[in-house]
Motif scaffolding. Structure first.
Motif, mmCIF file in Angstrom:
data_model
loop_
_atom_site.group_PDB
_atom_site.id
_atom_site.type_symbol
_atom_site.label_atom_id
_atom_site.label_comp_id
_atom_site.label_asym_id
_atom_site.label_seq_id
_atom_site.Cartn_x
_atom_site.Cartn_y
_atom_site.Cartn_z
ATOM 1 N N VAL A 44 0.889 -1.333 -0.018
ATOM 2 C CA VAL A 44 0.156 -0.013 0.002
ATOM 3 C C VAL A 44 0.745 1.080 -0.032
ATOM 4 C CG1 VAL A 44 -1.693 1.244 1.275
ATOM 5 C CG2 VAL A 44 -1.819 -1.182 1.409
ATOM 6 N N GLU A 45 0.559 2.330 -0.716
ATOM 7 C CA GLU A 45 1.289 3.467 -0.883
ATOM 8 C C GLU A 45 1.193 3.994 0.715
ATOM 9 O OE1 GLU A 45 2.733 4.338 -3.471
ATOM 10 O OE2 GLU A 45 3.443 6.421 -3.046
ATOM 11 N N TYR A 46 2.287 4.592 1.084
ATOM 12 C CA TYR A 46 2.059 5.228 2.379
ATOM 13 C C TYR A 46 3.540 6.451 2.455
ATOM 14 C CZ TYR A 46 6.677 2.850 3.176
ATOM 15 O OH TYR A 46 7.958 2.335 3.219
ATOM 16 N N GLN A 47 3.441 7.262 3.336
ATOM 17 C CA GLN A 47 4.364 8.288 3.564
ATOM 18 C C GLN A 47 4.595 8.813 5.019
ATOM 19 O OE1 GLN A 47 4.255 11.413 0.926
ATOM 20 N NE2 GLN A 47 5.690 12.715 2.039
ATOM 21 N N CYS A 48 3.696 9.291 5.753
ATOM 22 C CA CYS A 48 4.050 9.843 7.015
ATOM 23 C C CYS A 48 3.737 8.540 7.911
ATOM 24 C CB CYS A 48 3.228 10.732 7.406
ATOM 25 S SG CYS A 48 1.559 10.732 7.568
ATOM 26 N N ARG A 49 2.804 7.717 7.758
ATOM 27 C CA ARG A 49 2.273 6.618 8.626
ATOM 28 C C ARG A 49 1.765 7.256 10.143
ATOM 29 N NH1 ARG A 49 4.691 1.937 6.271
ATOM 30 N NH2 ARG A 49 3.809 0.681 7.885
ATOM 31 N N GLU A 50 1.595 8.441 10.064
ATOM 32 C CA GLU A 50 1.033 9.035 11.399
ATOM 33 C C GLU A 50 -0.413 9.935 10.893
ATOM 34 O OE1 GLU A 50 3.075 11.753 13.649
ATOM 35 O OE2 GLU A 50 4.898 11.431 12.328
ATOM 36 N N GLY A 51 -1.030 9.589 9.757
ATOM 37 C CA GLY A 51 -2.322 10.150 9.579
ATOM 38 C C GLY A 51 -2.352 11.690 9.131
ATOM 39 N N TYR A 52 -1.465 12.133 8.753
ATOM 40 C CA TYR A 52 -1.368 13.425 8.060
ATOM 41 C C TYR A 52 -1.282 13.595 6.748
ATOM 42 C CZ TYR A 52 3.554 14.199 8.724
ATOM 43 O OH TYR A 52 4.963 13.863 8.706
ATOM 44 N N CYS A 53 -0.369 12.619 5.842
ATOM 45 C CA CYS A 53 -0.430 12.817 4.344
ATOM 46 C C CYS A 53 -1.410 12.295 3.654
ATOM 47 C CB CYS A 53 0.986 12.415 4.095
ATOM 48 S SG CYS A 53 0.982 10.595 3.911
ATOM 49 N N SER A 54 -2.215 11.480 4.121
ATOM 50 C CA SER A 54 -3.248 10.939 3.228
ATOM 51 C C SER A 54 -2.699 9.814 2.078
ATOM 52 C CB SER A 54 -4.116 11.839 2.791
ATOM 53 O OG SER A 54 -3.750 12.397 1.771
ATOM 54 N N LEU A 72 -5.190 13.664 11.096
ATOM 55 C CA LEU A 72 -5.216 15.036 10.556
ATOM 56 C C LEU A 72 -5.772 15.028 9.243
ATOM 57 C CD1 LEU A 72 -2.174 16.603 11.904
ATOM 58 C CD2 LEU A 72 -4.454 16.876 12.876
ATOM 59 N N ALA A 73 -5.692 13.955 8.308
ATOM 60 C CA ALA A 73 -5.829 14.020 7.069
ATOM 61 C C ALA A 73 -7.281 13.974 6.873
ATOM 62 C CB ALA A 73 -5.274 12.903 6.225
ATOM 63 N N LEU A 96 -6.625 2.086 -4.526
ATOM 64 C CA LEU A 96 -7.078 3.426 -5.335
ATOM 65 C C LEU A 96 -6.659 2.989 -6.768
ATOM 66 C CD1 LEU A 96 -6.085 6.621 -3.612
ATOM 67 C CD2 LEU A 96 -8.460 5.547 -3.870
#
Lengths: 96, 377
Positions: A44-54, A72-73, A96
């Motif tokens: 799965v695509e990921y970036q911040c792993r803490e809920g803000y980058c979506s 936050l996203a 997606l």
């Protein structure tokens, strides 16, 4: 079907099924969806792993998830933020 | 209606829209119409970092060892990023502060812009460390045609909005004659449309335009080259993801009509324009990739792969604001980039600024008498 599994070391743990196309993954409520999908080989695509980058947004076709801490996203209905969502029932998802 | 730095009217700011309502008067954060912006401010403050914290002495040695076409890739990306952050370090303030109506959003805009100025300072830090004459690099940003093409696209929506708001603040609504521009119609609708397109264009800037450079920086670092630079880019990418969150919230709030019903109508009418902004940016970034690799590729990356990555990330970003993806690329062609984009996976001491969850000045108030048991005087 959501089932209870007896774990000798821990208490009983609830296990839910996650359907993704023809694949099925069993997940617990102990940690968010993303790491559990990754361990079963689903990228799965990921970036911040803490809920803000979506970046880890995926589609939730049916079923229930919960966020212990509100991310936050912006999450539209019908979507789920995999890095911080705890699966609460059997669910079906689509990337997606 | 002219701008006032301290609006003397008494009104309930919780009833104001994000933009084009009353000018903000009291900077208060005890109550918020959109608490998300307060949370973004807190998060951005916890992310604070300084470029000088990152040592670049090895990068200088690495840079001298790079092939000439690799040096071209590296420096061109830095120039382009310098342009983007030059725009972003000032434009949200200049364009959005005169029209914002919520204290928490006003402060988010300032916090956001400030963080972009840190990015600009970090490019100077990098360039100063790797080349003998930084002037050559900075001077080329203005004259380089490939960069100039992009400068027009990233600044034109801001400039249009600023012009309209200036007219609105001095002359009010109506049709105004502007020397060298002719008749300019200033209505609430043209103002809000200019605002919506500006936010969309900023969203694209932060969501797509930075990522070609990010990919190249991390591709060097995958070969253990220019690692100090990669560390800085990681910090920048973390900030940009947060800024992107901010513009996505603004757009989604506008589209939903929850904040300002008229904005939802405008968002609907502008949908095709927004799609065009995304598609145009993706095309420009693919062209940029061609320019970067004109004299040769680098290990793990070429113009074609980078082009696919641009398409992929454009699809992802479009879906985040409820638009249909426009490109066939379904999978990330460079999945290794995600490991570089995670900000918290580096093992560092908690007092180092890189750990975003580490807050300066935290105090543990959970004490009782027993905590002093092993104290001797």
């Amino acid at each position: 079907m959501t089932t209870l599994i007896s774990d000798t070391e821990h208490q009983d743990r609830t296990v839910h099924r996650v359907l993704l196309g023809k694949k099925q993954v069993l997940v617990t409520e102990d940690e968010p969806l993303l790491p559990q999908l990754e361990r079963s080989g689903i990228l799965v695509e990921y970036q911040c792993r803490e809920g803000y980058c979506s970046a880890c947004t995926i589609k939730l076709l049916w079923g229930k998830v919960d966020y212990p801490i509100e991310p936050l996203a912006w999450v539209n209905s019908g979507y789920v933020l995999a890095c911080c969502a705890i699966v609460k029932s059997d669910i079906e998802i689509a990337l997606l | 209606m002219s701008y006032s730095t301290f609006n003397r009217k008494k009104f309930d700011s919780l009833q104001e829209p994000m933009f084009f309502g009353e000018n903000v008067n009291v900077a208060r954060y005890d109550q918020q119409k959109h608490p998300i912006f307060e949370k973004l401010i807190e998060k951005q403050l916890s992310f604070f970092w300084r470029p000088e914290e990152v040592d670049l002495s090895n990068d200088r040695k690495d840079f001298l060892k790079l092939e000439e076409h690799e040096q071209h890739i590296f420096l061109s990306n830095l120039k382009y990023q310098t342009l983007l952050d030059s725009v972003q370090g000032r434009s949200p303030n200049v364009a959005l502060l005169p029209i914002v109506s919520l204290p928490e959003l006003e402060t988010w805009i300032e916090t956001w812009s400030f963080s972009e100025t840190i990015h600009s300072r970090s490019y100077t830090h990098i360039i100063r460390n790797i080349v003998n004459d930084p002037t050559k690099v900075f001077d080329d940003i203005i004259v380089n045609e490939e960069i100039a093409k992009r400068a027009v696209s990233v600044s034109k929506y801001y400039d249009d909005l600023i012009e309209l708001v200036n007219l609105y603040n001095t002359l009010g609504l109506g049709t105004h004659h502007v020397p060298e521009r002719g008749e300019v119609v200033v209505t609430m609708k043209t103002l809000k449309k200019a605002l919506y397109l500006t936010v969309a264009s900023v969203n694209v800037l932060e969501a797509i335009r930075f990522y070609v450079s990010f990919a190249c920086s991390f591709a060097f670092a995958e070969r253990t080259l220019m690692e100090g630079n990669a560390k800085i880019i990681k910090l920048i990418a973390r900030d940009e993801a947060l800024h992107l969150n901010g513009t996505q919230h603004m757009m989604n709030l506008m589209m939903s009509g929850r904040d300002d019903p008229e904005m939802a109508v405008i968002a609907q009418e502008c949908q095709q324009d927004v799609i065009n902004i995304f598609v145009e940016a993706a095309q420009q970034e693919r062209d940029w990739a061609q320019y970067l690799f004109k004299d040769g590729s680098m290990i793990g990356l070429n113009a074609q792969i980078l082009g696919q990555y641009v398409e992929y990330i454009t699809n992802v970003r479009m879906q985040a604001i409820g638009l249909e993806p426009q490109f066939p690329t379904k999978n990330n062609p460079i999945p290794w980039i995600n490991a570089w984009l995670v900000s918290d996976n580096v093992q560092v001491a908690p007092q180092e600024a890189e750990i975003s969850s580490y807050l300066v000045g935290q105090i543990d108030n959970d004490l009782d008498g027993a905590d002093f048991d092993d104290f001797d005087l």
